[in-house]
Write an enzyme that holds these catalytic residues in place. Structure first.
Site, PDB file in Angstrom:
ATOM      1  N   ASP A   1      -4.453   0.281   0.750  1.00 51.31           N
ATOM      2  CA  ASP A   1      -5.620   0.714   0.001  1.00 51.31           C
ATOM      3  C   ASP A   1      -5.358   2.151  -0.423  1.00 51.31           C
ATOM      4  O   ASP A   1      -4.547   2.858   0.177  1.00 51.31           O
ATOM      5  CB  ASP A   1      -6.896   0.603   0.837  1.00 51.31           C
ATOM      6  CG  ASP A   1      -8.137   0.431  -0.028  1.00 51.31           C
ATOM      7  OD1 ASP A   1      -8.111   0.831  -1.205  1.00 51.31           O
ATOM      8  OD2 ASP A   1      -9.147  -0.091   0.479  1.00 51.31           O
ATOM      9  N   TRP A   2      -6.031   2.596  -1.454  1.00 52.71           N
ATOM     10  CA  TRP A   2      -5.714   3.876  -2.075  1.00 52.71           C
ATOM     11  C   TRP A   2      -6.114   5.031  -1.135  1.00 52.71           C
ATOM     12  O   TRP A   2      -7.287   5.341  -0.973  1.00 52.71           O
ATOM     13  CB  TRP A   2      -6.420   3.986  -3.415  1.00 52.71           C
ATOM     14  CG  TRP A   2      -5.638   3.502  -4.597  1.00 52.71           C
ATOM     15  CD1 TRP A   2      -5.453   4.184  -5.752  1.00 52.71           C
ATOM     16  CD2 TRP A   2      -4.939   2.262  -4.777  1.00 52.71           C
ATOM     17  NE1 TRP A   2      -4.679   3.452  -6.631  1.00 52.71           N
ATOM     18  CE2 TRP A   2      -4.344   2.270  -6.057  1.00 52.71           C
ATOM     19  CE3 TRP A   2      -4.732   1.143  -3.958  1.00 52.71           C
ATOM     20  CZ2 TRP A   2      -3.587   1.213  -6.555  1.00 52.71           C
ATOM     21  CZ3 TRP A   2      -3.975   0.089  -4.443  1.00 52.71           C
ATOM     22  CH2 TRP A   2      -3.407   0.132  -5.718  1.00 52.71           C
TER      23      TRP A   2
END
Length: 713
Positions: free
Chosen positions: A233-234
């Protein structure tokens, strides 16, 4: 490209070239190796449509007109159809549009379990039940990937809240992990052949999921034989060495310092210092090349895709129609409220801000630039036609000073019109709550949060902006009001539910959502949606809140959420402990009636059973019914849920038509997870097989006896 060719290509790459391929070189792309004819990977959010275009190093979109797209119904809507064929169609549209926009990977679907009604991303997810999620996400994945685009199934794992999502540690039993929180991910890999998966922000067993070797290497890559790519995930990666060795393959972030990402210069230094073996990097490159080959990046015949075509809009409408849920339709003066008869109506009052709100542009990473969006107000006006005057009042406002004025105007309009439709609930966006400087940081003031969006959890189930007061007054004035509630999950209805004669549940239902809603209200479409979650009477009735905790102990340095409710999520808790609810899992009414009869359970072999029964439409209108098949252990060897969904089938029937339908169960469907021996076990004993129209509307029951059996996990 076969494995030998992949190995040969990897052997030709320098360490520096390999490092380029495993971290972001833009907010939504990696770097390729031009000299070796390896292109970048291009990603895009999201599950409701392909997100707007961003520069490599800015969260301010380009703002051009070439990135308008089809807005698709959200995960909750998709699961509410109980229709795997529509899930496939939805995925197919998304995949074709992603390819048409030049993307290699779409960041979805989100398949985390709805643990609490307050999770801000429930609208992206699908259900409180792992079986239903599995059966909806698998065809969705296949639909996307047939277009030469990879999915990125998210968020792996135990990402069931937005509050402190970056640091919170989840404490959960192995049994709950395997029975509740992992099955949909396992199905996505083993049945859907998902090419990529996104790790979650949170911790499990004290480790961030991006650095959790048990999760990414043991369970995912070893036990499930996943040969694809794990994307962070970012901003989910915190340490280069631990994440690299745990099984993460690509490091993405929300910042613009691409060379400083953990898998950029920091990992390069670790490898050169001998702290991380280059073979660890090689495995990541092989997985990336394998994915590129699967989506035909190296092929001249790769599908080109398309977006914004009429077929996609028609599919969005088809899905939206089947996701609308009729919760109540009582008689008033000897007649049911719905459907509305246009021939008897000259004026309609539409009340409620959600009737006139565009939802597609908000919600966090699910936001998109929709080519168009038919709001409920527009849909009602379109369907009503020119012989009916549709009048609108907002009714409520975020500004408390205007509440009384708006309420009075709405009540006055309601008194003057032949029919009243209220459209309220939650929304994606509140101007008082703003995303912070990036996609992770969130700021809000002291007002209770009651929106459905990434980055937020609702503070409670209460409807925002004084809607309860408005609804109580409106229903007292006009008990024939058609009440429509927008939300990604349950809201508190207790103050006015007894006064509501006609109640519809809908959600963020895509570009054609307003048309689909209007068609149901006026009877052009017979509603067939069913709840994919339970609507409790109050928040404290929910197992995550009365047995476990939500959002957990988050005030100190060590932030922990305890899943003490264990396997008793959603209806598993309410049915086992015989707790009252407003509307049960699987509930959804029709404008016609369905009867079940003559159920048989027929062994196919030592492991499988066919369940055959009649379903008849005994009403006067064609419609669709979902037959839900549950199992119930009569004398369980250990504590377990009293009822579990194990199959379902949606069937269309003309008025008066009867069909004999066939469902199938395997012996393993009766198994529970044994955490002592880390295996699945079907206990010897008697079980009921239940055909039902909802978890509490049991129609037919058959008892069978099974011998015990043990299965690998």
């Amino acid at each position: 490209m076969n494995e030998k060719e992949i190995d040969e290509l990897v052997s030709q790459l320098t360490l520096e070239e390999k490092i380029k391929m495993i971290h972001g070189a833009g907010l939504f792309r990696t770097e390729g190796v031009k000299e070796k004819n390896i292109p970048p990977l291009y990603f895009s959010d999201g599950p409701l449509g392909v997100r707007t275009e961003f520069p490599d190093a800015s969260w301010i979109p380009y703002g051009y007109t070439d990135d308008f797209v089809s807005y698709l119904p959200c995960g909750t809507a998709l699961a509410s159809t109980w229709n795997p064929d529509l899930a496939y169609k939805c995925g197919s549209v998304l995949g074709e549009e992603a390819r048409g926009r030049g993307k290699d990977m779409i960041l979805g679907p989100g398949i985390n379990i709805m643990r609490s009604p307050l999770c801000g991303r429930n609208f992206e997810y699908m259900s409180e039940d792992p079986y239903l999620v599995s059966k909806i996400c698998v065809p969705y994945i296949k639909g996307v990937q047939e277009n030469d685009v990879s999915v990125c199934v998210k968020h792996f794992a135990l990402n069931n809240q937005e509050t402190e999502r970056l640091e919170v540690n989840v404490e959960v039993s192995d049994r709950a992990l395997y029975e509740i929180y992992l099955p949909a991910f396992k199905a996505a890999i083993e049945e859907g052949d998902a090419y990529a998966l996104m790790c979650a922000y949170n911790r499990w067993e004290g480790l961030h999921c991006s650095a959790n070797k048990r999760l990414l290497t043991q369970i995912l890559k070893s036990d499930w034989h996943f040969d694809g790519v794990v994307v962070s995930d970012w901003g989910a990666v915190h340490d280069a060495k631990s994440a690299a060795e745990a099984g993460l393959d690509i490091d993405m972030n929300v910042t613009y310092s691409f060379d400083e990402y953990c898998f950029a210069q920091p990992l390069l230094k670790e490898v050169k210092a001998g702290h991380v073996s280059e073979s660890v990097i090689d495995d990541k490159i092989k997985r990336i090349l394998r994915l590129m080959d699967k989506v035909h990046i190296f092929s001249s015949s790769r599908k080109e895709g398309s977006y914004n075509n009429p077929e996609h809009q028609a599919r969005a409408l088809e899905i939206a129609r089947e996701s609308v849920i009729l919760l109540k339709n009582d008689e008033l003066n000897g007649k049911k409220i719905l459907p509305l008869n246009k021939a008897q109506i000259k004026t309609i009052a539409v009340i409620g801000e959600n009737a006139d709100v565009l939802q597609s542009h908000a919600g966090g990473s699910a936001e998109i630039k929709s080519l168009y969006e038919i709001t409920p107000l527009l849909g009602i006006a379109m369907e009503a036609g020119g012989n009916i005057k549709v009048k609108y009042e907002k009714g409520y406002s975020p500004d408390p000073a205007k509440s009384e004025e708006l309420r009075n105007k709405a009540l006055k309009l309601a008194r003057e019109c032949d029919a009243v439709i209220y459209v309220g609930g939650c929304a994606h966006y509140n101007p008082k709550f703003q995303m912070g400087t990036n996609a992770i940081g969130v700021t809000k003031d002291d007002e209770p949060c009651r929106i459905d969006s990434e980055g937020f959890d609702r503070d409670d189930m209460t409807l925002p902006y004084g809607q309860d007061e408005l609804l109580c007054s409106l229903l007292k004035e006009r008990p024939d009001t058609v009440t429509v509630i927008f939300s990604g999950n349950a809201v508190d209805m207790t103050k006015w539910i007894d006064s509501a004669s006609a109640l519809i549940a809908t959600t963020y239902n895509g570009m054609e959502g307003g048309r689909a809603l209007a068609e149901v209200i006026f009877g052009k479409t017979n509603p067939s949606g069913k709840l994919s979650y339970t609507i409790p009477r109050q928040l404290l009735d929910c197992p995550a809140h009365c047995l476990g905790d939500f959002p957990g102990d988050i005030k100190g340095d060590v932030k922990t959420v305890h899943y003490r409710e264990d396997i008793f999520i959603g209806y598993r808790y309410f049915e086992t402990y015989k707790k009252d609810v407003l509307f049960p899992f699987g509930h959804g009414l029709s404008y016609t009636n369905f009867e079940y009869s003559d159920m048989e359970v027929i062994p196919v072999d030592s492991e499988r059973f066919k369940i055959i029964l009649n379903v008849e439409n005994t009403g006067s209108m064609a419609g669709k019914e979902t037959v839900e098949l549950y199992i119930s252990p009569l004398a369980p060897a250990c504590q377990r849920s009293s009822i579990e969904l194990k199959a379902f089938k949606k069937v269309f029937l003309e008025a008066g038509e009867r069909k004999r339908i066939v469902l199938e169960l395997s012996k393993k469907d009766f198994a529970r997870f044994d955490s002592d021996y880390m295996c699945w076990k079907t206990d010897e004993g008697a079980y009921e097989i239940i055909a039902a129209s909802s978890v509490r509307d049991k129609r037919l029951v058959k008892e069978i006896f099974l011998d015990g059996e043990v299965y690998e996990k």
